[in-house]
Design an enzyme around this catalytic site. Structure first.
Site, PDB file in Angstrom:
ATOM      1  N   GLU A  74     -70.604 -36.764 -89.550  1.00 17.76           N
ATOM      2  CA  GLU A  74     -69.105 -36.807 -89.021  1.00 17.76           C
ATOM      3  C   GLU A  74     -69.356 -38.740 -88.590  1.00 17.76           C
ATOM      4  OE1 GLU A  74     -66.537 -35.864 -85.467  1.00 17.76           O
ATOM      5  OE2 GLU A  74     -68.214 -34.876 -84.845  1.00 17.76           O
ATOM      6  N   LYS A 111     -60.079 -33.135 -88.930  1.00 21.31           N
ATOM      7  CA  LYS A 111     -60.561 -32.606 -88.119  1.00 21.31           C
ATOM      8  C   LYS A 111     -59.191 -31.154 -87.012  1.00 21.31           C
ATOM      9  CE  LYS A 111     -64.014 -32.539 -84.469  1.00 21.31           C
ATOM     10  NZ  LYS A 111     -64.137 -33.622 -83.230  1.00 21.31           N
ATOM     11  N   CYS A 135     -67.527 -30.589 -87.041  1.00 16.48           N
ATOM     12  CA  CYS A 135     -68.032 -30.458 -85.814  1.00 16.48           C
ATOM     13  C   CYS A 135     -67.737 -29.447 -84.239  1.00 16.48           C
ATOM     14  CB  CYS A 135     -68.215 -32.349 -84.642  1.00 16.48           C
ATOM     15  SG  CYS A 135     -69.867 -32.673 -84.001  1.00 16.48           S
TER      16      CYS A 135
END
Length: 275
Positions: free
Chosen positions: A40, A114, A155
Site C-alpha cells: 500500500e 480502497k 489494508c
C-alpha cells in the site's frame, strides 16, 4: 506461478520510491517471478497532508506509475502496485487510495480504489482519519491473469469479510492485500486476519507490506505474508525491507476446495432479525 513480494519503507519522495520499485521489478524478473506485488502507498507515504498535497498527482501524471509501467515492459512481467495515492478524477474531488495491476505490455489491466477507510483512535495515542482526504471506492475488483484470477483489496479491507466473499464469487484464486499496518494492530491481528481470509475463501493471499520507521515519523509492522488456501504460511518476510519469492501451486486451490467445499456450500444470508 512464481511471485515476488516487495517489502519496503516508503518515504514521501516519489522519485526515491520509484527507484526502489523499478529495481524490485528488475530483481523480480531476474529471480524468475511471473508477477511482483508491492505494498500500500508505494508511491508516497506521508501523514503530513499539507506536504503530501504538494506531491500527489493524478494517475496520468504520477511519476511512479509511469516508471513502473516502463519497467514492467522492459522486464516483461506483471506488477501489482499495491496502492498509490492519487488525485480524484474531478478538480475538487478527494484523493484515492488506488491499487493498479500492470500487464507485461505496460497497459493497466485493473484498478481498485480502497473501499474501507481507516478512521480510528488507537490506545497507543495514534489517530488516523483517512476519510478526511480520501474517498472510498464502491466495488470489489478481480482481474484475469494468465492461469489465475486475482482479487484486489487494500489494508483495512482485511477486516471486512464481505469484500473477500465478493472476490471469491468473482472466481478469485489469489487475493492481494497490500498494507501499511500500524505496529499495534499488526501485532494483534495481522497474521490471524490474513490466514482467516485465505481459509474462508480457499484461495492464496499475498500481502505485501510497508515496514519500519518512515520519513514522516510513522512506524509500520512489516511481516509481508504469502498464505495458501489451507491457511499455511508460505512466506513471512519479518521486518527487514527487501524482496521475497514464493511458488503458488494453483492446483492446491481445487484440492482444498474439495476437502472443505466452502465455496460450493456458501448460501446467501438474509439480515439478522431480533424477535
Amino acid at each position: 506461478m512464481k511471485i515476488a513480494v516487495l517489502q519496503m519503507t516508503a518515504g514521501f519522495d516519489p522519485a526515491e520510491n520509484a527507484a526502489v520499485l523499478a529495481q524490485a521489478v528488475r530483481d523480480a524478473k531476474a529471480g524468475g517471478a511471473d508477477m511482483l506485488f508491492t505494498p500500500e502507498m508505494s508511491n508516497m507515504l506521508d501523514r503530513n497532508r499539507v506536504r503530501a498535497a504538494e506531491t500527489i498527482r493524478s494517475e496520468d501524471e504520477d511519476l511512479v506509475l509511469a516508471a513502473i509501467r516502463s519497467a514492467a515492459v522492459e522486464a516483461g512481467i506483471w506488477v501489482h502496485l499495491g496502492s498509490l495515492a492519487v488525485k480524484g478524477d474531478l478538480p475538487d474531488a478527494k484523493w484515492r487510495n488506488r491499487g493498479v495491476v500492470i500487464a507485461p505490455d505496460g497497459s493497466i489491466a485493473a484498478r481498485y480504489d480502497k473501499i474501507h477507510l481507516f478512521d480510528v483512535d488507537l490506545q497507543s495515542g495514534e489517530s488516523w482519519r483517512e476519510s478526511s482526504v480520501y474517498e472510498g471506492g464502491d466495488r470489489a475488483v478481480a482481474v484475469q491473469l494468465p492461469g489465475a484470477v486475482l482479487g484486489l483489496s487494500i489494508c483495512y479491507d482485511i477486516r471486512f469479510p464481505a469484500v473477500y466473499s465478493a472476490l471469491s464469487r468473482a472466481g478469485a484464486d489469489i487475493v492481494a492485500v497490500p498494507a501499511a499496518f500500524t505496529v499495534p494492530t499488526g501485532q494483534a491481528h495481522w497474521h490471524v486476519l490474513l490466514r482467516a481470509r485465505a481459509i474462508e475463501s480457499a484461495c492464496f493471499v499475498v500481502a505485501a507490506a510497508q515496514t519500519g520507521t518512515h520519513a514522516d515519523g510513522r512506524s509500520t509492522y512489516g511481516r509481508s505474508l504469502v498464505i495458501d488456501p489451507w491457511g499455511d504460511v508460505l512466506l513471512d518476510m519479518g521486518e527487514v525491507p527487501g524482496l521475497g519469492f514464493a511458488e503458488l501451486d494453483l492446483a492446491r486451490i481445487a484440492d482444498v476446495r474439495a476437502r472443505v467445499p466452502v465455496i460450493a456450500n456458501r448460501r446467501p444470508v438474509a439480515e439478522a432479525v431480533r424477535p
